[in-house]
Design an enzyme around this catalytic site. Sequence first.
Site, mmCIF file in Angstrom:
data_model
loop_
_atom_site.group_PDB
_atom_site.id
_atom_site.type_symbol
_atom_site.label_atom_id
_atom_site.label_comp_id
_atom_site.label_asym_id
_atom_site.label_seq_id
_atom_site.Cartn_x
_atom_site.Cartn_y
_atom_site.Cartn_z
ATOM 1 C CE1 TYR A 43 3.513 3.639 0.898
ATOM 2 C CE2 TYR A 43 2.217 1.730 1.824
ATOM 3 C CZ TYR A 43 2.338 3.195 1.811
ATOM 4 O OH TYR A 43 1.294 3.901 1.974
ATOM 5 C CD GLU B 289 0.959 -2.922 2.063
ATOM 6 O OE1 GLU B 289 1.929 -3.757 2.235
ATOM 7 O OE2 GLU B 289 -0.117 -3.288 1.399
ATOM 8 C CB SER C 299 0.095 2.460 5.247
ATOM 9 O OG SER C 299 -0.028 1.454 4.562
#
Length: 323
Positions: free
Chosen positions: A148, A126, A124
């Site tokens: 996360y 992220e 991701s």
Amino acid sequence: MSKKALITGLTGQDGSYLAELLLVKGYQVFGLVRRSSTSNLERITHLSGDIQIVAGDLLDQSSLMDVIAESQPDEIYNLASQSYVPLSWTQPALTAEYTALGVSRLLESIRRCKPDAKFYQASSSEVFGQPDESPQTERTAFRPRNPYGVAKAYAHWMSVNYRQKYKLYTSCGITYTHESPRRGIEFVFRKITHAAAQIKLGLANELKLGNLEARRDWCYAKDAVYAMWLMLQQDQPNDYIIASGETHSVKELVECAFNCVSLNWQDYVSVDPAFYRPDEPVQLVGCIDKIKTDIGWQPQHSFEQMVELMVDYDLKKLSNSVI
Ligand code: GDP
């Protein structure tokens, strides 16, 4: 003989679109689903006759080994995770169990039970957190800023390490935010398209949002899952950014969604600090040169087309439920 694919996260947005794509391509599709007392199969009810649901859990190594040994998949797509960033702050250890250690268990299971399977890991954007360059490329340093993102960074590097050490075929797709009518309403894109449709139909009269200046690189989920499949069709594993390559602000999104229903967004939208993020990533936008050049992928839907088709979907869905 048709190819076999195992999908984790089958019941999520990406899992359901990927299952549809693989079925069209003639695959036998297995979906790993956690046993649960409440059904969460709503995104795949239309596929239930075509997919083989297999029970297993990323928290449980032996269940993964059994599933892989029995189904003998040619391709494994790991799309399961605890993916809601705010929840990763309230449940950081559980997020790590699924999103980080779950991938270790999966890689070990592949190594032991089906080492020639091709593995796709859903990385991701992220992982970049507060990136020191923009747009980000496959070489940009990972600086995750929430549990996360940290868990996804671990999973990414474990996949790369199993490729290097054990010569497993592992490819990581670093996806940026991607959206569709199947996106959960807690995410801002669907929250806005759904609210615009509700307001248009007289079912709501206001929309509370957080930071209107926040910018994201939003891609259409069907385009993203096509990239995942295409990555595993290559002879060699590799890591790619999967993104639209452009950013839009939450404000532009609101304007576009309300334009679709011919309303003025300023009449309905207010800012509520409750929806502000403590650590907002800045300048998250993917450079898609590598995936374009190497494997010929690029998004097929523009930002405006995504907004329009999602507002249309919510208008139809809500009108039907009103009747
Ligand atoms: P993600 O952060 O990419 O996982 O996806 P979200 O859709 O949850 O958030 C996208 C961006 O929209 C973030 O930068 C949020 O700060 C911003 N945002 C602004 N208002 C809202 C809101 O009401 N809900 C959510 N979820 N995000 C909002």
